[in-house]
Enzyme design. Structure first.
Site, PDB file in Angstrom:
ATOM      1  N   HIS A  47       0.817  -1.202   0.000  1.00 33.55           N
ATOM      2  CA  HIS A  47       0.000   0.000   0.000  1.00 33.55           C
ATOM      3  C   HIS A  47       0.857   1.261   0.000  1.00 33.55           C
ATOM      4  CE1 HIS A  47      -3.921   1.896   0.543  1.00 33.55           C
ATOM      5  NE2 HIS A  47      -3.373   2.715   1.411  1.00 33.55           N
ATOM      6  N   GLU A  91      -8.285   7.760  -4.252  1.00 38.07           N
ATOM      7  CA  GLU A  91      -7.626   6.724  -3.461  1.00 38.07           C
ATOM      8  C   GLU A  91      -8.645   5.688  -3.017  1.00 38.07           C
ATOM      9  OE1 GLU A  91      -5.240   7.886  -0.171  1.00 38.07           O
ATOM     10  OE2 GLU A  91      -3.464   8.011  -1.432  1.00 38.07           O
ATOM     11  N   HIS A  93     -10.188   2.835  -0.242  1.00 37.54           N
ATOM     12  CA  HIS A  93     -10.316   2.421   1.147  1.00 37.54           C
ATOM     13  C   HIS A  93     -11.119   1.129   1.164  1.00 37.54           C
ATOM     14  CE1 HIS A  93      -9.768   4.289   5.344  1.00 37.54           C
ATOM     15  NE2 HIS A  93      -8.618   4.228   4.721  1.00 37.54           N
ATOM     16  N   ASN A 526      -3.493   5.870  -7.145  1.00 33.46           N
ATOM     17  CA  ASN A 526      -3.384   4.919  -6.051  1.00 33.46           C
ATOM     18  C   ASN A 526      -3.462   3.512  -6.636  1.00 33.46           C
ATOM     19  OD1 ASN A 526      -5.621   3.333  -3.997  1.00 33.46           O
ATOM     20  ND2 ASN A 526      -3.734   4.046  -3.084  1.00 33.46           N
TER      21      ASN A 526
END
Length: 719
Positions: A47, A91, A93, A526
């Site tokens: 990550h 990004e 999550h 990302n």
């Protein structure tokens, strides 16, 4: 407190391979402390380090005359003229949102907003791209509710309009939902703030909320597959507070105006560790931290916990020491913590102390820029088998099947839970193509979109990657916007499997070719890998977020379809049904190849739309569901019927690329057809908008009946 003994099991639980641990021993010449092991784990996980993807990310076009700052900072920065810049990023999550849907999604929104205002930009727009398992799966309803409420709860309270996004469903996401959060902000082009530390002996300042134990190990958890221990990972999900974040933004922007900021970095993944290391590494400096000075909200926190906590609403700054009093006064005013927790040092060291005891002493540069980098083996996805026969179907029945699927029904149940009008600059809200925000105090506007078709990427990663960019390009052109740049959120399975790595590599090749041809460089992004549960991977989902500029609000192509308007189809139609929505929803099939993307045609047709926007009353690009679904959606939004003169299934439901559906009156349609002939752009009249019925060839249904299905499918499934 006695630190744990370093064992093979402890090393593995930190996501480090035996070879990586051997590299650590070689770098530091000794066994690491527990805190040092945690720091290496945080900095070297997938990550944070992009160790499987760096080789391929470097191939993406990232520059252009409009680009002020490309990848590598908190967000990308693009010039929009008049001394202004748009700052944006997307990004993921994903893992946190599957474990704890509300907080996972909420903190995803919070993190991406911080990325934007850390650069000195005030957020003006948010989007989210959400992928869930099949609607009937036992966990899907809980995830949909939790994620949507989390996105809305954080964004609404913070006060940023949500202007677009996507929601999709597929069994491949049953064990791994995707939550991709996008944010954009406005800044003065000459007042962008960066993260590289400079100056020796400069104070390192902790800003914002206090540090707790929430999120400890979150970055490492996000770099691993799920299995039956998933519930044990719940403590690694952060907890967000949007009202604190709102104060943090105002305090940060006010602080920047004082001139006190040398560099500043959001505390996101891996918290204090990643932010400090990145600031030092970019500036070629070391960093010393005194952890007893870190504001905490829990007792007896260890160095390991403080360094790896992912508590939200926090920043790290290098401060001009002569302006300390002014800087502290700003944060005192906003009732936020301001604590000098260390300093920059000349040596290449990351020195961590707690109450005078050294907890970590590592070469800082080895943590960041020399993290492992892998050239993982990969194999190309086999060429798709030719599409078999597709049975004939009544076109209205085909349309009804699409409207009865949560994939293609109205998503108003979702976006009506979001504040889409806060700040009063929204010119187009979700549900009508790309979202549009007026640039306050000017005549300009910005358009935003998020796109990918995962089933295309699975069938043909190169064409699927190209198509994600091309669809984003079309969505922007359909508003009259000139596409400026893109951000990518690359969601894939386990890169240690050659077939998954092949999907990633080939999708990157397609994305790179498309952003180059369409002048939409990648300026931020990302990578989210290991989206697998018990060995089952998600569909490859390289989400593309894109931003376009409308120079004058009068140039926006509207959505004002009227009774009597002509329906014009722009672009060539061959009737490509491979990997189509019709095939999936009506026949339960996912076969054939993805549609080919001709980037020269995409550019030509998009420029034609923008150049002739004065002749176009309403416009949408054609994608999932082809002409039939696009025509229905335009008609439904305008509450007027539509007649399409062909009933041919491939013509109506084919998903050929590079196409737009346009509505305008007869005179403008005539002028548009002449202009298209001169530009060499295929154009044909395919019907008109009129009455209260939807006609597809000789098949028809009342618009009201179809609209009811379109509007109620999603709430009936999930409400």
């Amino acid at each position: 407190m006695q630190e744990p003994h370093i064992t093979d099991e402890l090393i593995a639980s930190h996501g480090l391979s035996p070879d990586e641990y051997a590299s650590i021993l070689e770098i530091i010449g000794r066994a690491p402390t527990f805190t040092e092991l945690g720091i290496f784990s945080a900095m070297w996980n997938e990550h944070c380090s992009y160790k499987s993807s760096k080789k391929w990310l470097r191939t993406l076009p990232t520059s252009g005359p409009q680009v002020i700052c490309g990848p590598g900072e908190n967000a990308g920065v693009v010039d929009i003229g008049d001394g202004q810049a748009v700052v944006f990023k997307m990004e993921s999550h994903n893992h946190p949102s599957y474990i704890e849907p509300y907080q996972g999604a909420a903190t995803g929104v919070g993190g991406i907003l911080r990325d934007v205002f850390t650069m000195g930009a005030r957020p003006i727009a948010a989007m989210n791209a959400l992928s869930f398992g099949e609607p009937g799966h036992p966990k899907t309803r809980q995830l949909v509710h939790g994620v949507v409420e989390g996105v809305g709860g954080y964004g609404n309270a913070f006060g940023v309009p949500t202007v677009g996004g996507e929601v999709r469903f597929d069994p491949a996401y049953n064990g791994n939902c995707l939550v991709n959060a996008f944010a954009a902000g406005l800044a003065d082009a000459d007042k962008i703030f960066y993260s590289a530390a400079s100056g020796i002996g400069m104070p390192v300042v902790y800003l914002g909320a206090k540090t707790g134990r929430d999120g400890v190990g979150g970055a490492t958890m996000a770099s691993a597959e799920f299995d039956d221990t998933i519930e044990e990972k719940r403590p690694t999900v952060q907890v967000g507070d949007p009202f604190t974040e709102k104060r943090l933004m105002e305090a940060t922007l006010e602080l920047m105006a004082t001139g006190a900021v040398i560099s500043i970095q959001d505390m996101g993944a891996a918290g204090l560790t990643c932010s400090a290391v990145e600031m030092g590494d970019k500036g070629g400096l070391g960093v010393r931290l005194d952890l007893e000075k870190v504001p905490v909200r829990e007792e007896a926190m260890t160095a390991y916990e403080m360094m790896l906590s992912e508590s939200q609403e926090r920043m790290l700054m290098v401060l001009r020491p002569e302006l300390e009093a002014e800087a502290k006064a700003v944060f005192d005013k906003w009732d936020l913590d301001f604590a000098i927790v260390g300093e920059t040092i000349a040596e290449d060291r990351f020195l961590i102390q707690l109450n005078g005891e050294i907890k970590a002493d590592l070469p800082l540069s080895k943590l960041a820029s020399t993290a492992p980098e892998y050239d993982r083996p990969w194999v190309e996805t086999p060429a798709a088998e030719p599409l078999g026969d597709v049975p004939g179907i009544d076109p209205i029945d085909g349309l009804k099947a699409l409207l009865a699927s949560p994939n293609y029904a109205s998503k108003s149940w979702v976006f009506e839970q979001y504040d889409t009008m806060v700040m009063a600059d929204s010119a187009r809200t979700p549900g009508l193509g790309a979202g549009i925000i007026r640039v306050h105090g000017t005549d300009k506007a910005l358009a935003f979109t998020s796109d990918v078709t995962p089933r295309y990427v699975k069938a043909n990663p190169v064409e699927g990657g190209k198509q994600a960019v091309a669809e984003a390009y079309r969505n922007l052109c359909a508003t009259g916007a000139k596409p400026l740049a893109t951000t990518d959120n690359l969601n894939f399975g386990n890169p240690e499997k050659p077939e998954i790595m092949g999907q990633f590599v080939c999708a990157i090749k397609g994305i790179g070719a498309a952003v180059d041809a369409l002048d939409m460089p990648i300026v931020s992004g990302n990578v989210s890998l290991y989206n697998e549960t018990d060995g089952t991977a998600i569909l490859p989902t390289p989400t593309i977020g894109a931003v376009g500029l409308i120079e004058h609000a009068d140039d926006i192509i509207g959505c004002d379809v009227r009774d009597g308007h002509v329906a014009l189809l722009i672009g060539e139609t061959t009737g490509h049904l491979g990997q189509s929505a019709l095939l999936a929803e009506v026949f339960g099939r996912a076969d054939g190849d993805a549609p080919a993307v001709d980037l020269d045609v995409e550019k030509r047709n998009g420029e034609f739309i923008r150049d002739n926007r004065h002749l176009i009353t309403a416009c949408t690009d054609l994608s999932d569901g082809g002409l039939a679904l696009a025509a229905f959606e335009m008609a439904e939004a305008a509450e007027v019927g539509v007649w399409i003169d062909s009933g041919d299934t491939p013509f109506l439901f084919g998903e050929d690329q590079g196409r737009y559906l346009v509505a305008c009156n007869f005179d403008k349609a005539e002028a548009l057809m002449i202009a298209a002939g001169q530009a060499g752009v295929p154009i044909q009249s395919v019907g008109k908008f009129t009455g209260e019925t939807v006609w597809l060839g000789q098949s028809s249904a009342p618009l009201a009946e179809l609209s009811a299905t379109f509007r109620t499918t999603f709430p009936d499934t999930f409400a």
